[in-house]
Write an enzyme that holds these catalytic residues in place. Structure first.
Site, PDB file in Angstrom:
ATOM      1  N   ASP A  65      45.729  38.678  34.759  1.00  0.00           N
ATOM      2  CA  ASP A  65      44.833  40.100  34.256  1.00  0.00           C
ATOM      3  C   ASP A  65      43.459  39.744  34.928  1.00  0.00           C
ATOM      4  OD1 ASP A  65      46.462  42.033  32.639  1.00  0.00           O
ATOM      5  OD2 ASP A  65      47.212  40.150  31.957  1.00  0.00           O
ATOM      6  N   ARG A  73      39.975  37.012  33.267  1.00  0.00           N
ATOM      7  CA  ARG A  73      40.567  35.756  33.106  1.00  0.00           C
ATOM      8  C   ARG A  73      39.559  34.639  33.564  1.00  0.00           C
ATOM      9  NH1 ARG A  73      42.265  38.619  29.246  1.00  0.00           N
ATOM     10  NH2 ARG A  73      44.493  39.474  29.554  1.00  0.00           N
ATOM     11  N   ARG A 135      38.397  50.427  30.390  1.00  0.00           N
ATOM     12  CA  ARG A 135      39.254  49.707  31.619  1.00  0.00           C
ATOM     13  C   ARG A 135      39.860  51.083  32.270  1.00  0.00           C
ATOM     14  NH1 ARG A 135      43.750  46.937  27.780  1.00  0.00           N
ATOM     15  NH2 ARG A 135      44.517  46.368  29.912  1.00  0.00           N
ATOM     16  N   LYS A 165      48.943  50.005  35.913  1.00  0.00           N
ATOM     17  CA  LYS A 165      49.362  49.864  34.670  1.00  0.00           C
ATOM     18  C   LYS A 165      48.742  50.905  33.670  1.00  0.00           C
ATOM     19  CE  LYS A 165      46.375  46.306  33.696  1.00  0.00           C
ATOM     20  NZ  LYS A 165      45.960  44.852  33.227  1.00  0.00           N
ATOM     21  N   HIS A 166      49.321  51.489  32.974  1.00  0.00           N
ATOM     22  CA  HIS A 166      50.502  51.097  32.087  1.00  0.00           C
ATOM     23  C   HIS A 166      51.283  52.324  32.148  1.00  0.00           C
ATOM     24  CE1 HIS A 166      47.167  48.877  30.354  1.00  0.00           C
ATOM     25  NE2 HIS A 166      47.773  47.670  30.234  1.00  0.00           N
ATOM     26  N   HIS A 178      49.177  46.357  21.507  1.00  0.00           N
ATOM     27  CA  HIS A 178      49.228  44.995  20.761  1.00  0.00           C
ATOM     28  C   HIS A 178      49.640  44.960  19.244  1.00  0.00           C
ATOM     29  CE1 HIS A 178      46.716  44.675  24.381  1.00  0.00           C
ATOM     30  NE2 HIS A 178      47.169  43.460  24.664  1.00  0.00           N
ATOM     31  N   ASP A 250      54.994  45.007  30.245  1.00  0.00           N
ATOM     32  CA  ASP A 250      53.832  44.564  29.368  1.00  0.00           C
ATOM     33  C   ASP A 250      54.326  43.590  28.569  1.00  0.00           C
ATOM     34  OD1 ASP A 250      51.140  44.020  28.489  1.00  0.00           O
ATOM     35  OD2 ASP A 250      50.689  46.380  28.232  1.00  0.00           O
TER      36      ASP A 250
END
Length: 476
Positions: A65, A73, A135, A165-166, A178, A250
């Site tokens: 990601d 990351r 985002r 995504k998503h 999440h 995901d």
């Protein structure tokens, strides 16, 4: 157990792992045909780690990601070199977005990473959205569509696969997937006009992968989340939109689906729905083999067609083959990074209200709000660091939620907030601070509230370059 069947099952699994080197169990799994590995900041990602993975399976799909902005990351310690999607949408220069995507692609190409789980193609229709926000390129379908296509062209122009995504769109939700299952309460007509155009644009741009969202969309399928819905994954995405690349879930440990069934069963249902790769954000040997064995058992029981599993594995291999074919393109781009692109984008994205100017070292008060789980918790806003570089002696105080403002004293005050638009408590804190110090600066790194009093600086994202751009403006 059929070795061929088990190898197919391993091919469609893409786990993450703990540690900064490939553990023995992961090396064994790669030797048995594990199709993918997902890297996170906790892995201290570098070329040596990727070489360890490819030594066991040269064709492994190495994924990450790396969105830029709030989700990075590779640069989690100091913040991203790129301002993120919302900032790019504010600038609204598709050539700049393509350049940023290409720079991110080059960073990944230098590490031999196959797939970037980016861009977010979600239309952030609800400003209270707790997981998408900055985002997203913005709240309008046409804006998001053109920048999604540009970002895809940039990343893939560097020889790395992009992933929109998503699907079918996480922008109109007030629940973080999440933590629980979000529901998108939109008609099919609204979905067609608002949420699907960015994915259509990504497909037209040749995107190699699409990630499913763990979302309940009753207008499409009232019974199961999109990830587990054949209506959404196969009939809509494959059939109506014509996508034939690799479709990845995901992470299946997210509570939106994990609360429904064990991981192996979720994987089976996703594959049956039309998904090709199952992302397991964190796994160990026991967990990985349990999922693989559940897939094999489902095939033998007739709940998952072997042809469907073989098709999914073939799409994973096709992505790896595409990546291998881009080697010359990656070699040409090797080391060809333009570090100025991200800072230029961050400067152009700044929006400001008021005319305050810092001439001496300030007190920076960071008003802490919980960042969503897609963002590494230690990612800094970087504003205090950037100001310290320009005004030595800058002090920093971190204010936890519900905490009292510190005594300001005589020195200038800079409040740093995130997503004030969706946090009444943050807006109240800002109002109290401005009542005490009308000359204070307010830097919002997220979706901002309407400016009232003081001098406001909106970066539209968390990144090292966004912080630098804000600091430059305040000390201009």
């Amino acid at each position: 157990m059929s070795g061929d069947l088990y190898r197919l099952a391993m091919t469609v699994l893409h786990p993450g792992f703990e540690g900064t080197s490939a553990p023995d169990w992961l090396r064994r799994a790669l030797g048995e045909g594990l199709g993918g590995v997902v890297l996170f900041a906790r892995n201290a990602i570098g070329a040596d780690l990727v070489r360890q993975l490819r030594a066991e399976n040269p064709d492994v799909v190495v994924a990450i990601d790396e969105e830029g902005g709030t989700v990075t990351r590779l640069e989690v310690a100091d913040g991203s070199s790129f301002p993120g999607n919302r900032a790019l949408g504010v600038v609204d220069d598709v050539r700049l977005t393509e350049q940023v995507g290409r720079q991110i692609g080059r960073m990944l190409a230098d590490l031999d990473i196959t797939l970037d789980y980016a861009p977010s193609a979600d239309v952030n229709a609800d400003p209270a959205n707790p997981v998408i926000g900055v985002r997203s390129f913005g709240p309008a379908a046409e804006l998001v569509a053109r920048h999604t296509a540009a970002y895809v062209e940039g990343v893939q122009g560097a020889g790395v696969a992009a992933c929109a995504k998503h699907f079918p769109g996480h922008g109109d939700t007030v629940t973080d997937s999440h933590l629980a299952l979000p529901t998108v309460h939109a008609t099919r007509e609204v979905l067609q006009e608002r949420d699907l155009p960015p994915f259509r644009a990504a497909i037209e741009a040749g995107v190699r992968s699409i990630m499913s969202g763990h979302l309940l969309v009753p207008a499409l399928d009232p019974a199961v989340p999109a990830t587990l819905s054949r209506t959404v994954m196969t009939e809509l995405l494959r059939g109506e939109l014509g996508f034939d690349g690799m479709l990845v879930t995901d992470a299946i440990e997210m509570r939106a689906v994990a609360a429904m069934a064990p991981p192996g069963e979720i994987a089976v249902r996703a594959l049956a729905a039309g998904v090709d790769a199952v992302c397991v954000g964190l796994s160990d040997e026991h967990g990985l083999r349990e999922i693989a064995e559940a897939i094999v058992a489902a095939v033998r029981e007739g709940r998952l067609a072997e042809e469907r599993l073989a098709e999914a594995a073939a799409r994973v291999r096709a992505l790896s083959t595409w990546y291998a074919a881009q080697s010359e393109l990656r070699a040409k781009a090797h080391g060809d990074l333009d570090e100025g692109v991200g800072l230029d984008a961050a400067r152009r994205a700044l929006t400001t209200t008021g005319d305050g100017r810092l001439t001496s070292a300030p007190l920076v008060v960071e008003v802490n709000t919980r960042l969503n789980k897609a963002i590494d918790a230690d990612t800094p806003t970087g504003v205090a660091t950037a100001l310290t570089a320009l005004l030595p002696g800058t002090a920093r105080v971190r204010l936890e939620q519900g905490g009292e403002l510190p005594a300001f004293g005589e020195r200038p005050v800079v409040l740093v907030v995130h997503d004030a638009a969706r946090h009444p408590q943050v807006r109240d804190t800002v109002a109290r601070a401005l009542a005490a110090r009308p000359d204070a600066f307010v830097v919002d790194t997220g979706v901002p509230a309407t400016p009232e009093g003081g001098t406001h600086v909106h970066t539209h994202g968390i990144s090292r370059v966004s912080a630098q751009a804000a600091a430059e403006w305040m000390t201009r």
